[in-house]
Design an enzyme around this catalytic site. Structure first.
Site, mmCIF file in Angstrom:
data_model
loop_
_atom_site.group_PDB
_atom_site.id
_atom_site.type_symbol
_atom_site.label_atom_id
_atom_site.label_comp_id
_atom_site.label_asym_id
_atom_site.label_seq_id
_atom_site.Cartn_x
_atom_site.Cartn_y
_atom_site.Cartn_z
ATOM 1 N N LYS A 149 3.560 3.152 0.937
ATOM 2 C CA LYS A 149 2.293 3.280 -0.177
ATOM 3 C C LYS A 149 1.574 2.482 -0.352
ATOM 4 O O LYS A 149 0.619 2.924 -0.612
ATOM 5 C CB LYS A 149 3.195 2.633 -1.021
ATOM 6 C CG LYS A 149 4.618 4.012 -2.046
ATOM 7 C CD LYS A 149 5.589 3.210 -3.138
ATOM 8 C CE LYS A 149 6.333 2.009 -3.343
ATOM 9 N NZ LYS A 149 7.380 1.804 -2.602
ATOM 10 N N THR A 150 1.586 0.863 0.130
ATOM 11 C CA THR A 150 0.287 -0.335 -0.432
ATOM 12 C C THR A 150 -0.972 0.811 1.355
ATOM 13 O O THR A 150 -2.000 0.672 0.905
ATOM 14 C CB THR A 150 0.475 -1.684 0.453
ATOM 15 O OG1 THR A 150 1.280 -1.496 -0.577
ATOM 16 C CG2 THR A 150 -0.499 -1.952 -0.220
ATOM 17 N N ASP A 210 0.425 -2.641 -7.815
ATOM 18 C CA ASP A 210 1.453 -2.501 -7.325
ATOM 19 C C ASP A 210 3.140 -2.883 -7.630
ATOM 20 O O ASP A 210 2.114 -3.245 -9.070
ATOM 21 C CB ASP A 210 1.862 -3.380 -5.765
ATOM 22 C CG ASP A 210 2.673 -2.582 -4.904
ATOM 23 O OD1 ASP A 210 3.665 -2.510 -4.784
ATOM 24 O OD2 ASP A 210 3.072 -4.185 -4.317
ATOM 25 N N THR A 249 8.621 1.491 -6.793
ATOM 26 C CA THR A 249 9.373 2.082 -6.343
ATOM 27 C C THR A 249 10.271 2.723 -7.297
ATOM 28 O O THR A 249 11.939 3.316 -6.867
ATOM 29 C CB THR A 249 10.242 0.434 -5.632
ATOM 30 O OG1 THR A 249 9.966 0.067 -7.081
ATOM 31 C CG2 THR A 249 9.731 0.186 -4.665
ATOM 32 N N ARG A 306 8.221 0.024 7.995
ATOM 33 C CA ARG A 306 8.092 -1.754 7.594
ATOM 34 C C ARG A 306 9.039 -2.050 8.781
ATOM 35 O O ARG A 306 9.093 -3.020 9.659
ATOM 36 C CB ARG A 306 8.612 -2.221 6.553
ATOM 37 C CG ARG A 306 8.311 -4.029 6.106
ATOM 38 C CD ARG A 306 7.798 -3.839 4.732
ATOM 39 N NE ARG A 306 7.205 -3.743 3.531
ATOM 40 C CZ ARG A 306 7.082 -2.683 2.843
ATOM 41 N NH1 ARG A 306 7.652 -3.275 1.845
ATOM 42 N NH2 ARG A 306 6.057 -3.234 2.346
#
Length: 373
Positions: free
Chosen positions: A87-88, A132, A181, A240
């Protein structure tokens, strides 16, 4: 106001008391810790370089290309999905594709409407604001954001009590990219103001293999296909985690191996770091062990389960449960958490007769489970 460093990396900024700075200045990677620098270096910079998520990538590409042709900022973008899926990275790609600056902050950093007003009033035309954990914003800030996203203005209240006055402040057009999330926690008025919503799902092994080969090249690590595939298969569908495991296997190979990421190095390193063949780590196995060995497969309440594994309830619910539920190891029933037949088999235990059919349990009773709520 933020200044962009030559590397173009952005990060949260914390005050001396540990709180987040809502202005979210750009951080020079030279001052960051090594792990953060490595993670930032591995991020794709363009949408064409972003692996996986083909549907979201195509949809977002269309939105950005149409905005470029119109010469105006695109609609606000909401990205949802589990942690670690990009997402980032996509927020940074939006700014890069539009060739506009990126301002980064987070929901926990904006606890008052004044915090948000300070960020919004410093935005330039066409700038991208990345929020975020947007679901964790305060209610007053959310209400201010509604007006800012729709009408590009905010009302700044001056004074208190009967003498208070609202001064309208016009804002230049900008684009909000929100990441969450837990999209269900966003109020409907806020969700409705996003013109595009993309949900990121877990990656398949083939996409993770592509990501790992790219990351190995950027890290200058020699990696063969078997070693990369071994890591990808244990990465829980999350880039990640895949990149983190790749760095740990690299460390093992440099210290105990020949400096090459092969299948042997991957297996030995992942065994050392308690990541099993299915990608389950220490906490995951502790949850399954508690369910099966201590509570007979459940159902058991979340709080009781968390105490049994020595973790907070939120940690069990947000870190361990999503993957265990997705892979079919546990069930979330109205009576509590329950182990499936797959969980018993993963632990090498005989499957009880009442769970022989994939852990099917009678769940019509919506009362508390046998071991708490």
């Amino acid at each position: 106001m933020s200044e962009q460093t030559p590397g173009g990396f952005f990060s949260e900024v914390r005050e001396a008391d540990g709180s987040l700075d809502a202005t979210a200045r750009v951080v020079d990677p030279a001052t960051s810790d090594d792990e953060r620098v490595v993670e930032a270096a591995l991020r794709p910079r363009r949408l064409s370089e972003f692996p996986g998520q083909p549907r979201v990538r195509q949809q977002l590409g269309l939105v950005l290309e149409a905005a470029r042709r119109r010469g105006s900022p695109p609609d606000h973008v909401l990205l949802s999905g589990p942690p670690g899926l990009g997402k980032t990275t996509l927020a940074m790609i939006v700014a890069a594709e539009l060739e506009r600056p990126l301002r980064v902050t987070s929901g926990p950093a904006i606890q008052h409407a004044g915090d948000l007003a300070a960020v919004l009033s410093s935005l330039d035309e066409g700038e991208v604001l990345f929020l975020d954990e947007i679901h964790r914003m305060s209610r007053s800030a959310e209400e201010m954001l509604y007006l800012a996203m729709e009408d590009f203005r905010v009302d700044v209240v001056v004074g208190k009590g009967p003498g208070a006055t609202a001064i309208p402040l016009e804002l230049p057009p900008f684009t909000v990219v929100g990441a969450t999330t837990r999209a269900g926690l966003l109020p409907a008025p806020l969700r409705d103001r996003f013109g595009f919503t993309g949900h990121l799902d877990f990656y398949d092994v083939a996409d993770l293999v592509t990501i790992l080969h790219r990351s190995a090249g950027l890290l200058g690590v020699e990696a063969d296909a078997d070693g990369v595939h071994e890591i990808a298969g244990r990465s829980r569908g999350t880039p990640r985690i895949a990149n983190r495991l790749l760095r740990r296997v690299r460390d093992w190979a440099q210290v105990h191996g020949e400096g090459r990421v092969d299948q042997h190095a991957a297996r030995e390193a992942l065994a050392l770091f308690d990541v099993d063949q299915a990608g389950l780590d220490r906490l995951d196995r502790a949850v399954l062990e508690a369910l099966c060995r201590r509570f007979g497969g459940g159902p058991v309440g979340l709080s009781t389960l968390a105490v049994a594994v020595g973790e907070e309830s939120d940690t069990v619910e947000t870190v361990a449960e999503p993957y265990l539920v997705r892979e079919g190891y546990i069930l979330r029933t109205p009576r509590g958490r329950a182990a499936t037949a797959a969980a018993w088999r993963h632990l090498g235990l005989p499957v009880p007769a009442h769970q022989a059919f994939q852990g099917a349990l009678p769940i019509e009773d919506e009362g508390p489970g046998r071991f708490g709520t």
